[in-house]
Design an enzyme around this catalytic site. Sequence first.
Site, PDB file in Angstrom:
ATOM      1  N   CYS A  13       2.953 -16.680  22.914  1.00  0.00           N
ATOM      2  CA  CYS A  13       3.420 -16.042  21.677  1.00  0.00           C
ATOM      3  C   CYS A  13       2.274 -15.413  20.903  1.00  0.00           C
ATOM      4  O   CYS A  13       2.507 -14.555  20.043  1.00  0.00           O
ATOM      5  CB  CYS A  13       4.170 -17.050  20.814  1.00  0.00           C
ATOM      6  SG  CYS A  13       3.364 -18.651  20.683  1.00  0.00           S
ATOM      7  N   LYS A  24      18.580 -28.812  22.626  1.00  0.00           N
ATOM      8  CA  LYS A  24      19.275 -27.962  23.592  1.00  0.00           C
ATOM      9  C   LYS A  24      18.208 -27.491  24.573  1.00  0.00           C
ATOM     10  O   LYS A  24      17.335 -26.696  24.248  1.00  0.00           O
ATOM     11  CB  LYS A  24      19.945 -26.790  22.876  1.00  0.00           C
ATOM     12  CG  LYS A  24      20.891 -25.967  23.764  1.00  0.00           C
ATOM     13  CD  LYS A  24      20.124 -24.866  24.457  1.00  0.00           C
ATOM     14  CE  LYS A  24      21.036 -23.998  25.319  1.00  0.00           C
ATOM     15  NZ  LYS A  24      20.241 -23.056  26.148  1.00  0.00           N
ATOM     16  N   GLY A  74      11.488 -18.603  20.624  1.00  0.00           N
ATOM     17  CA  GLY A  74      12.094 -17.758  21.648  1.00  0.00           C
ATOM     18  C   GLY A  74      12.083 -16.299  21.254  1.00  0.00           C
ATOM     19  O   GLY A  74      11.260 -15.856  20.443  1.00  0.00           O
ATOM     20  N   SER A  75      13.019 -15.566  21.818  1.00  0.00           N
ATOM     21  CA  SER A  75      13.045 -14.122  21.641  1.00  0.00           C
ATOM     22  C   SER A  75      13.539 -13.732  20.256  1.00  0.00           C
ATOM     23  O   SER A  75      14.260 -14.477  19.591  1.00  0.00           O
ATOM     24  CB  SER A  75      13.950 -13.477  22.694  1.00  0.00           C
ATOM     25  OG  SER A  75      15.311 -13.792  22.441  1.00  0.00           O
ATOM     26  N   GLY A 132      17.550 -13.370  20.466  1.00  0.00           N
ATOM     27  CA  GLY A 132      18.264 -14.648  20.473  1.00  0.00           C
ATOM     28  C   GLY A 132      18.060 -15.423  19.191  1.00  0.00           C
ATOM     29  O   GLY A 132      18.999 -16.003  18.635  1.00  0.00           O
ATOM     30  N   GLY A 133      16.826 -15.438  18.695  1.00  0.00           N
ATOM     31  CA  GLY A 133      16.538 -16.174  17.477  1.00  0.00           C
ATOM     32  C   GLY A 133      17.229 -15.585  16.270  1.00  0.00           C
ATOM     33  O   GLY A 133      17.726 -16.317  15.408  1.00  0.00           O
ATOM     34  N   GLU A 179       7.061  -6.099  20.336  1.00  0.00           N
ATOM     35  CA  GLU A 179       6.524  -6.997  21.365  1.00  0.00           C
ATOM     36  C   GLU A 179       7.138  -6.706  22.725  1.00  0.00           C
ATOM     37  O   GLU A 179       8.351  -6.521  22.852  1.00  0.00           O
ATOM     38  CB  GLU A 179       6.798  -8.456  20.989  1.00  0.00           C
ATOM     39  CG  GLU A 179       6.245  -9.442  22.020  1.00  0.00           C
ATOM     40  CD  GLU A 179       6.660 -10.876  21.748  1.00  0.00           C
ATOM     41  OE1 GLU A 179       5.872 -11.779  22.079  1.00  0.00           O
ATOM     42  OE2 GLU A 179       7.754 -11.099  21.209  1.00  0.00           O
ATOM     43  N   GLU A 224      10.447 -19.177  15.514  1.00  0.00           N
ATOM     44  CA  GLU A 224       9.297 -18.356  15.875  1.00  0.00           C
ATOM     45  C   GLU A 224       9.805 -17.328  16.874  1.00  0.00           C
ATOM     46  O   GLU A 224      10.277 -17.683  17.962  1.00  0.00           O
ATOM     47  CB  GLU A 224       8.194 -19.211  16.494  1.00  0.00           C
ATOM     48  CG  GLU A 224       6.957 -18.416  16.859  1.00  0.00           C
ATOM     49  CD  GLU A 224       6.106 -19.147  17.870  1.00  0.00           C
ATOM     50  OE1 GLU A 224       5.766 -18.541  18.893  1.00  0.00           O
ATOM     51  OE2 GLU A 224       5.799 -20.329  17.637  1.00  0.00           O
TER      52      GLU A 224
END
Length: 504
Positions: free
Chosen positions: A300, A182, A239-240, A243-244, A389, A263
């Site tokens: 990251c 995606k 990603g965030s 969202g993750g 973060e 991650e």
Amino acid sequence: MSFTPHGNHLIAGDWRSGSGRFSSKPATGPASEFALGTAADVDAAVTAAEEAFWTYGASSREARAAFLEAIADEIEARADQITDIGSRETGLPEARLQGERGRTTGQLRLFAGHIRAGDYLDRRHDAAQPDRQPGPRPDLRLIQRPLGPVGVFGASNFPLAFSTAGGDTASALAAGCPVVVKGHPSHPGTGEIVAEAILAAIKSTGQHPGVFSLIQSNTNEAGTALVQHPLITAIGFTGSLRGGRALFDLANRRETPIPFFGELGSVNPVFVLPDAARARASEIGTAWAGSLSMGVGQFCTNPGIVLIEDGDAAEAFETAAAGALSETGPQTMLSEGIAEAYRTGRDKLSGVNTLREKLRSNADGRAAAPDFYVTDGQTFLANPELGEEVFGPFGLLVRVTGVDQMVEIAGQMDGQLTCTLHMDAGDHGAAGQLMPILERKAGRILANGFPTGVEVADAMMHGGPYPASTNPSTTSVGTLAIRRFLRPVCYQNIPEDLLPEDLR
């Protein structure tokens, strides 16, 4: 040479337009239109991946290695075009994209060599003992086998190394798993040209066309459908946290839950121990500022928090870091959304009453510049949100009362990708107090360096306890990453001609 995207999905060897379109938002140059992925598009891609798995999953290690090397060759054949579209879409400088392309092709070739060597298969054999008393032992053979079709989400901050043909894709393909990507909407054109390279490699090496597909999208529909598709056996995500975590929860709520290797986020704390602080606080402060602001803080492993004992050394560190950061002007971020999220996160944390502002930027739009704040250890302990973060060049200096408070803060921190110790010979006792805690908090512990820059190698661990990642036992960088997409199968008294080729 300029690259003009056609904007279609790649599904089982065909470029398909889909039923809707969305516009890219490049940092420079004109926007392009891209197909808007739907659940139906995902189903077509995953169904083709399942069909491909029956041959690709059983293919030889040599065949898969040649495929990975062909992908690397095809990416390099499009080098200038990839740099062109990648720079236009993301605003990243050409040198950064050229380096990232080298990392991408390098890890593809690394996995090719890794599977040729075969050690990752962890082959085990307990020979039959028919005369053993009080009962015989059967013949037992064990080997790692591929899971099946894998879904991969492209990352915003690495349009090459963590996206279409990045580490998740490379390790899954090496394991024998077809991949459905995606694509990330921040760099869809870059994703498209890399998918073209993969398609060329599929054709030149005679792979089943369902072994790789790319679905473009700027909505949640395609991503949700990918995680929930019953034929998908695992997900790779960078990603965030927000969202993750949403996708991780979807993966676990499925009728058949699947592993979600995400991650998600890390502040990567830096501990400057007393002797090192007294000897070279200014030097460390300047170097930390360079690491913090590198790539507008969009790594990251960005070291967002540093801890140092209050006093003259802390003052020297603060002065040097602020001076270096003040010389870094506004730079373009990867997307407007990331820039806005950075300012929102900064404003949230800077609202803590006892936080002292050392340097505040005034960049707007898609740009950002470093922000630097200072607090004390007690304030940090009393405000857990200060350990969250802020994706970008946000730095927080925590001036602690001593090593004991460092140890206390380390014990209360969330999981991290990295933790760093700056120390001299006299600091080993203090470091020894911290090490057992840091081992439980981080996937990688560094001495006298900075975590930005992740080596792609056998011994690399790029993961950590939650929220750094959703599975602290795995890495998304290095050859150990292949283990995410394999599972052990034991064969008991199976005739040799029915065993996998690698067990015979």
